[in-house]
Design a protein around this motif. Structure first.
Motif, PDB file in Angstrom:
ATOM      1  N   VAL A 254       2.238   2.001  -3.434  1.00 42.74           N
ATOM      2  CA  VAL A 254       1.199   2.423  -4.422  1.00 42.74           C
ATOM      3  C   VAL A 254       1.146   3.985  -4.093  1.00 42.74           C
ATOM      4  O   VAL A 254       1.111   4.499  -5.006  1.00 42.74           O
ATOM      5  CB  VAL A 254      -0.081   1.911  -4.115  1.00 42.74           C
TER       6      VAL A 254
ATOM      7  N   VAL B 113      -6.359  -5.929  -3.710  1.00 43.09           N
ATOM      8  CA  VAL B 113      -6.789  -4.607  -3.996  1.00 43.09           C
ATOM      9  C   VAL B 113      -5.527  -3.709  -4.172  1.00 43.09           C
ATOM     10  O   VAL B 113      -5.199  -3.093  -5.242  1.00 43.09           O
ATOM     11  CB  VAL B 113      -7.785  -3.999  -3.270  1.00 43.09           C
ATOM     12  N   GLU B 114      -4.711  -3.807  -3.014  1.00 41.42           N
ATOM     13  CA  GLU B 114      -3.548  -3.063  -3.086  1.00 41.42           C
ATOM     14  C   GLU B 114      -2.442  -3.317  -4.144  1.00 41.42           C
ATOM     15  O   GLU B 114      -1.805  -2.344  -4.937  1.00 41.42           O
ATOM     16  CB  GLU B 114      -2.902  -2.817  -1.801  1.00 41.42           C
TER      17      GLU B 114
ATOM     18  N   LEU C  65       0.745  -1.199   0.128  1.00 42.28           N
ATOM     19  CA  LEU C  65       0.226   0.004  -0.060  1.00 42.28           C
ATOM     20  C   LEU C  65       0.830   1.265   0.166  1.00 42.28           C
ATOM     21  O   LEU C  65       0.508   2.183  -0.772  1.00 42.28           O
ATOM     22  CB  LEU C  65      -0.885   0.045   1.166  1.00 42.28           C
TER      23      LEU C  65
ATOM     24  N   ARG D  67      -3.894  -2.447  -7.650  1.00 42.77           N
ATOM     25  CA  ARG D  67      -3.491  -0.902  -7.885  1.00 42.77           C
ATOM     26  C   ARG D  67      -2.096  -0.568  -8.404  1.00 42.77           C
ATOM     27  O   ARG D  67      -1.758   0.214  -9.216  1.00 42.77           O
ATOM     28  CB  ARG D  67      -3.759  -0.108  -6.521  1.00 42.77           C
ATOM     29  N   LEU D  68      -1.166  -1.131  -7.712  1.00 37.00           N
ATOM     30  CA  LEU D  68       0.479  -0.975  -7.914  1.00 37.00           C
ATOM     31  C   LEU D  68       0.572  -1.671  -9.400  1.00 37.00           C
ATOM     32  O   LEU D  68       1.344  -0.987 -10.304  1.00 37.00           O
ATOM     33  CB  LEU D  68       1.219  -1.569  -6.896  1.00 37.00           C
TER      34      LEU D  68
ATOM     35  N   ASP E 174      -1.667  -2.088 -11.954  1.00 36.93           N
ATOM     36  CA  ASP E 174      -2.096  -0.999 -12.795  1.00 36.93           C
ATOM     37  C   ASP E 174      -0.976   0.063 -13.197  1.00 36.93           C
ATOM     38  O   ASP E 174      -0.980   0.419 -14.338  1.00 36.93           O
ATOM     39  CB  ASP E 174      -3.358  -0.591 -12.441  1.00 36.93           C
ATOM     40  N   ARG E 175      -0.528   0.819 -12.130  1.00 39.03           N
ATOM     41  CA  ARG E 175      -0.024   2.001 -12.011  1.00 39.03           C
ATOM     42  C   ARG E 175       1.400   1.826 -12.914  1.00 39.03           C
ATOM     43  O   ARG E 175       1.752   2.526 -13.575  1.00 39.03           O
ATOM     44  CB  ARG E 175       0.289   2.753 -10.639  1.00 39.03           C
TER      45      ARG E 175
END
Length: 255
Positions: free
Chosen positions: A11, A99-100, A8, A103-104, A106-107
């Protein structure tokens, strides 16, 4: 906060730009967890500094493997579900952290940052553990193959990671599956290939290779260096493979 829980922070830090931002985010997350005030923290200037601040190399590993996997999946233009599923399977991302990690992923996939910076930082931090780096490379090869044969772009990416990790030619052959890796291959395979040697080497060189591989792959040693549990389990299998190869060679040479 657990191994994947520190993602997290990574991210949040990724928005700061590049691998330094992702790692700094993880560092700040760890500082918050431990109650350290930002003003009390020295600004990290090297991989070792960052790893120390975020509580060990496991956090550096976590951020780096997600970013490398995402950039590999995108290198040929399209990220496919098979590649994502293979990443989650190989690195055993717990459901509570999907989820965390997502997100990373995808970024990292959409950023313009160079993957070689991440590979270089991971290679630097684990320079004393080439066996673990080889396992990461092998996992990336499997991700590349998840949606079909490795294409030119993926091959160049994997070669770049191999170079940044500082691995030798034998490690490349094993990682891409051209040399034995699984313990089951020892019984009928070439024990010298398992040790990364040719048959014409001397007894002292064989013994030295066996000792080196045992040091690099010993599960207790890996656990003390912040290596994830999945890689420790693989190391246990590899130790059995290495010892079986050494035993065969000893019998053949009457050592």
């Amino acid at each position: 906060m657990g191994f994947w829980g520190k993602i997290l922070g990574g991210v949040a830090g990724f928005a700061l730009g590049g691998p330094a931002g992702a790692l700094m985010g993880a560092a700040l997350g760890h500082a918050a967890d431990t109650g350290a005030a930002p003003g009390q923290q020295r600004i990290p200037v090297s991989t070792a500094d960052i790893a120390a601040l975020i509580g060990g190399r496991e956090s550096l590993f976590a951020v780096s493997v997600v970013v490398l996997s995402a950039k590999l999946a995108k290198v040929d233009g399209v990220v496919r579900r098979e590649e994502i599923d293979t990443f989650k399977r190989l690195f055993h991302v717990p459901p509570e952290n999907l989820v965390e990690v997502g997100r990373l992923f995808d970024r990292a996939r959409d950023s313009a940052d160079d993957y070689e910076e991440f590979a270089g930082k991971l290679g630097e931090a684990f320079a004393d553990n080439k066996a673990m780096l080889e396992d990461v490379l092998h996992a990336l090869v499997q991700i590349a193959r998840a949606d079909g044969p490795v294409n030119k772009a993926e091959g160049a990416f994997l070669r770049g990671v191999h170079a940044q990790f500082g691995l030798d030619a034998a490690a490349w052959e094993r990682a891409r599956g051209a040399a034995p890796r699984a313990p089951g291959g020892v019984a009928e395979g070439d024990p010298y290939a398992v040790l990364g040697l040719s048959r014409d080497v001397g007894d002292d060189e064989v013994r030295a290779a066996w000792k080196r591989l045992m040091r690099e792959n010993h599960p207790d040693s890996l656990a003390s260096k912040g290596v994830p549990e999945e890689f420790i389990r693989r190391a246990t299998d590899k130790v059995a493979q290495i010892n079986a190869a050494w035993d065969r060679i000893k019998r053949e040479r009457k050592l």
